[in-house]
Design a protein around this motif. Structure first.
Motif, PDB file in Angstrom:
ATOM      1  N   SER A 197     -36.150   7.818  26.162  1.00 23.13           N
ATOM      2  CA  SER A 197     -36.496   8.923  27.069  1.00 23.13           C
ATOM      3  C   SER A 197     -35.231   9.658  27.486  1.00 23.13           C
ATOM      4  CB  SER A 197     -37.222   8.392  28.300  1.00 23.13           C
ATOM      5  OG  SER A 197     -36.299   7.778  29.165  1.00 23.13           O
ATOM      6  N   VAL A 198     -35.425  10.863  28.011  1.00 27.40           N
ATOM      7  CA  VAL A 198     -34.272  11.645  28.470  1.00 27.40           C
ATOM      8  C   VAL A 198     -33.522  10.859  29.545  1.00 27.40           C
ATOM      9  CG1 VAL A 198     -33.527  13.799  29.566  1.00 27.40           C
ATOM     10  CG2 VAL A 198     -35.435  13.832  27.955  1.00 27.40           C
ATOM     11  N   LEU A 199     -34.279  10.264  30.447  1.00 30.01           N
ATOM     12  CA  LEU A 199     -33.645   9.517  31.530  1.00 30.01           C
ATOM     13  C   LEU A 199     -32.897   8.292  31.009  1.00 30.01           C
ATOM     14  CD1 LEU A 199     -33.452   9.923  34.543  1.00 30.01           C
ATOM     15  CD2 LEU A 199     -35.497   8.515  34.843  1.00 30.01           C
ATOM     16  N   GLU A 200     -33.486   7.590  30.059  1.00 27.95           N
ATOM     17  CA  GLU A 200     -32.803   6.431  29.474  1.00 27.95           C
ATOM     18  C   GLU A 200     -31.493   6.868  28.803  1.00 27.95           C
ATOM     19  OE1 GLU A 200     -36.293   3.342  28.043  1.00 27.95           O
ATOM     20  OE2 GLU A 200     -36.091   5.238  26.961  1.00 27.95           O
ATOM     21  N   LEU A 201     -31.560   8.008  28.130  1.00 28.37           N
ATOM     22  CA  LEU A 201     -30.355   8.491  27.443  1.00 28.37           C
ATOM     23  C   LEU A 201     -29.266   8.839  28.465  1.00 28.37           C
ATOM     24  CD1 LEU A 201     -30.057  10.519  24.272  1.00 28.37           C
ATOM     25  CD2 LEU A 201     -28.833  11.337  26.251  1.00 28.37           C
ATOM     26  N   VAL A 202     -29.670   9.529  29.521  1.00 29.25           N
ATOM     27  CA  VAL A 202     -28.698   9.915  30.563  1.00 29.25           C
ATOM     28  C   VAL A 202     -28.062   8.662  31.179  1.00 29.25           C
ATOM     29  CG1 VAL A 202     -28.519  10.922  32.891  1.00 29.25           C
ATOM     30  CG2 VAL A 202     -29.760  12.152  31.079  1.00 29.25           C
ATOM     31  N   LYS A 203     -28.892   7.674  31.496  1.00 26.62           N
ATOM     32  CA  LYS A 203     -28.381   6.443  32.136  1.00 26.62           C
ATOM     33  C   LYS A 203     -27.437   5.692  31.181  1.00 26.62           C
ATOM     34  CE  LYS A 203     -30.759   6.147  36.112  1.00 26.62           C
ATOM     35  NZ  LYS A 203     -32.189   6.276  36.333  1.00 26.62           N
ATOM     36  N   THR A 204     -27.800   5.663  29.900  1.00 29.13           N
ATOM     37  CA  THR A 204     -26.937   4.987  28.915  1.00 29.13           C
ATOM     38  C   THR A 204     -25.602   5.724  28.801  1.00 29.13           C
ATOM     39  OG1 THR A 204     -28.939   4.404  27.713  1.00 29.13           O
ATOM     40  CG2 THR A 204     -26.871   4.038  26.563  1.00 29.13           C
ATOM     41  N   PHE A 205     -25.675   7.044  28.801  1.00 29.20           N
ATOM     42  CA  PHE A 205     -24.443   7.843  28.724  1.00 29.20           C
ATOM     43  C   PHE A 205     -23.529   7.516  29.908  1.00 29.20           C
ATOM     44  CE2 PHE A 205     -21.835  11.534  29.707  1.00 29.20           C
ATOM     45  CZ  PHE A 205     -21.281  11.819  28.462  1.00 29.20           C
ATOM     46  N   GLU A 206     -24.114   7.446  31.099  1.00 25.30           N
ATOM     47  CA  GLU A 206     -23.321   7.146  32.305  1.00 25.30           C
ATOM     48  C   GLU A 206     -22.674   5.768  32.180  1.00 25.30           C
ATOM     49  OE1 GLU A 206     -25.284   9.484  36.046  1.00 25.30           O
ATOM     50  OE2 GLU A 206     -26.271   7.603  35.482  1.00 25.30           O
ATOM     51  N   LYS A 207     -23.479   4.804  31.734  1.00 27.12           N
ATOM     52  CA  LYS A 207     -23.016   3.423  31.689  1.00 27.12           C
ATOM     53  C   LYS A 207     -21.880   3.233  30.675  1.00 27.12           C
ATOM     54  CE  LYS A 207     -24.858  -1.205  31.407  1.00 27.12           C
ATOM     55  NZ  LYS A 207     -25.567  -1.851  30.325  1.00 27.12           N
ATOM     56  N   VAL A 208     -22.107   3.698  29.434  1.00 19.60           N
ATOM     57  CA  VAL A 208     -21.100   3.406  28.408  1.00 19.60           C
ATOM     58  C   VAL A 208     -19.808   4.178  28.646  1.00 19.60           C
ATOM     59  CG1 VAL A 208     -22.729   2.722  26.623  1.00 19.60           C
ATOM     60  CG2 VAL A 208     -21.976   5.088  26.717  1.00 19.60           C
ATOM     61  N   ASN A 209     -19.919   5.321  29.300  1.00 17.47           N
ATOM     62  CA  ASN A 209     -18.708   6.108  29.516  1.00 17.47           C
ATOM     63  C   ASN A 209     -18.163   5.958  30.937  1.00 17.47           C
ATOM     64  OD1 ASN A 209     -18.521   7.202  26.853  1.00 17.47           O
ATOM     65  ND2 ASN A 209     -20.339   8.422  27.349  1.00 17.47           N
ATOM     66  N   ASN A 210     -18.853   5.101  31.685  1.00 18.66           N
ATOM     67  CA  ASN A 210     -18.364   4.758  33.015  1.00 18.66           C
ATOM     68  C   ASN A 210     -18.162   5.999  33.899  1.00 18.66           C
ATOM     69  OD1 ASN A 210     -17.654   2.936  34.906  1.00 18.66           O
ATOM     70  ND2 ASN A 210     -15.488   2.829  34.293  1.00 18.66           N
ATOM     71  N   LEU A 211     -19.189   6.806  33.990  1.00 16.15           N
ATOM     72  CA  LEU A 211     -19.114   7.991  34.849  1.00 16.15           C
ATOM     73  C   LEU A 211     -20.486   8.313  35.441  1.00 16.15           C
ATOM     74  CD1 LEU A 211     -20.420  10.229  32.757  1.00 16.15           C
ATOM     75  CD2 LEU A 211     -18.112  10.372  31.925  1.00 16.15           C
ATOM     76  N   LYS A 212     -20.481   9.197  36.395  1.00 13.91           N
ATOM     77  CA  LYS A 212     -21.738   9.625  37.028  1.00 13.91           C
ATOM     78  C   LYS A 212     -22.006  11.060  36.592  1.00 13.91           C
ATOM     79  CE  LYS A 212     -23.811   6.658  39.570  1.00 13.91           C
ATOM     80  NZ  LYS A 212     -24.732   6.292  38.503  1.00 13.91           N
ATOM     81  N   LEU A 213     -23.215  11.299  36.218  1.00 20.07           N
ATOM     82  CA  LEU A 213     -23.562  12.642  35.760  1.00 20.07           C
ATOM     83  C   LEU A 213     -24.360  13.348  36.848  1.00 20.07           C
ATOM     84  CD1 LEU A 213     -23.275  14.092  32.932  1.00 20.07           C
ATOM     85  CD2 LEU A 213     -25.708  13.630  32.674  1.00 20.07           C
ATOM     86  N   ASN A 214     -24.029  14.610  37.060  1.00 19.68           N
ATOM     87  CA  ASN A 214     -24.786  15.387  38.024  1.00 19.68           C
ATOM     88  C   ASN A 214     -26.071  15.891  37.343  1.00 19.68           C
ATOM     89  OD1 ASN A 214     -25.283  16.618  40.416  1.00 19.68           O
ATOM     90  ND2 ASN A 214     -23.997  18.420  39.993  1.00 19.68           N
TER      91      ASN A 214
END
Ligand code: UFG
Length: 357
Positions: free
Chosen positions: A288-305
């Protein structure tokens, strides 16, 4: 002598990754592009990754039949992979003539030249968009095509049909309709239906270069993360999916490129079971879009707005591939994890920021 593959649209996102993989697999490659939607960054990246300064590059408008013929005269081409096309869904709705003219004329010119010059094999870059909003998931190659939701999608369907008809005609009528074909039989064709290609080369030297505001999810995410965009809008949180956001099958660009190498080998090594074949190129895993966003945040160690926004017109709730046929027949399987892919997308965005300083 190595077999030579023409990559039309070879300086773009998918084309540059495919050119890289082909060269690394031992093919000679000719990269041809009109540069309408890219600059030389990715082509130079291909040169660096492969250590090959001598890759032939031809700037060419594939809608100009004479130039395409000349290209096929100048180089002995064993197979062509056709990427040269416009690809923005929204723009195609606004400017259908531009899309039909470019995407159809360029492909027709390639087929004409392929017929005239020895009957080379043709691999067409198609899309999961041909399945529309499927009744049953995952989709197999047997799943029905649905009427296209945009002129862009329609050009993919029409080009698939044109390729199939051309392949059939050369099988049936041979040299009488196609004097240029060799004695080896008809033009062979493969259409690869991509799901959602994302990510970048592990070297971070080639990747997606959207012009202006990105339409696609991952470049929008990386541009938001680097501060070029203020906030990602997640389009829709009330879809009939587990978390309410759309599900897609995100395929790593390097895996996608390897599928082309496998398909080209299948054509050139005469391993095709039919003269025209279709393969889904996806992972088989919905995200899902949300799963992708959360994975992106986690692996790159950042918070996305990010924020939730209304649904985007034309989006379907969910689609993912059944890639069994490609796994079996091409001996190909998506191998990279979503984590690696999203790390590579972020590394590429940072590389771009570095070179554009
Ligand atoms: N999305 C957002 N915010 C954004 C961009 C996208 O939430 O800023 C969502 C979309 O709503 C969708 C998902 O992220 O749910 C993926 O969107 P993309 O635009 O990245 O990809 P699509 O699935 O819409 O597009 C793909 C291919 C096209 C093809 C199309 C057909 O990229 O080439 O499928 O539907 F035409």
């Amino acid at each position: 002598m190595n077999k030579r593959i023409l990559v039309s649209g070879g300086a773009g996102f998918i084309g540059s990754h495919v050119a890289t993989e082909l060269i690394q697999a031992g093919y000679d490659v000719v990269v041809a592009d009109n540069m309408s939607n890219c600059d030389m960054t990715c082509f130079q990246g291909v040169q660096k990754i492969t250590g090959r300064e001598d890759i032939p590059f031809v700037k060419i408008d594939f809608c100009d039949g004479d130039s395409v013929n000349k290209l096929f005269s100048d180089f002995q081409i064993d197979a062509v992979i056709h990427f040269a096309a416009f690809k923005a869904v929204g723009e195609s709705v606004m400017e259908p003539v531009k899309y039909y003219k470019n995407n159809l004329c360029s492909f027709l010119n390639v087929l004409d030249a392929a017929k005239t010059h020895g009957g080379c094999n043709v691999l067409f870059s198609s899309s999961a968009t041909v399945y529309g909003d499927p009744d049953k998931l995952p989709v197999t190659e047997e799943s029905p095509r649905q009427s296209a939701a945009s002129p862009y999608g329609n050009t993919k369907q029409i080009c698939e049909d044109i390729l199939e008809d051309t392949v059939k005609a050369t099988r049936r009528f041979g040299k009488s309709v196609c004097p240029g074909i060799s004695n080896n039989g008809p033009i062979k064709g493969i259409a690869l239906r991509y799901f959602n290609p994302i990510g970048a080369h592990p070297s971070a030297l080639i990747g997606e270069l959207p012009r202006g505001v990105p339409n696609n999810l991952v470049p929008f995410i990386t541009q938001t993360a680097i501060g070029k965009r203020e906030c990602l809008s997640i389009f829709g949180d009330d879809y009939p999916t587990p978390d309410g956001t759309c599900q897609r099958d995100y395929i790593d660009i390097n895996d996608l490129a390897k599928a082309h190498v496998a398909a080209v080998a299948r054509m050139l090594e005469e391993k095709m079971k039919e003269d025209y074949e279709i393969f889904n190129i996806g992972t088989g895993r919905p995200l899902s879009v949300l799963e992708l966003v959360k994975t992106f945040e986690k692996v790159n160690n950042l918070k996305l707005n990010y924020k939730f926004a209304p649904r985007r017109e034309g989006d379907i709730p969910a689609i993912w591939a059944d890639p069994t046929l490609a796994n079996k027949e091409l001996g190909w399987k998506a191998g990279r994890s979503i984590e690696e892919t999203l790390e590579s997308a972020w590394a590429w965005e940072r590389h771009l920021a570095e070179i554009n300083k």
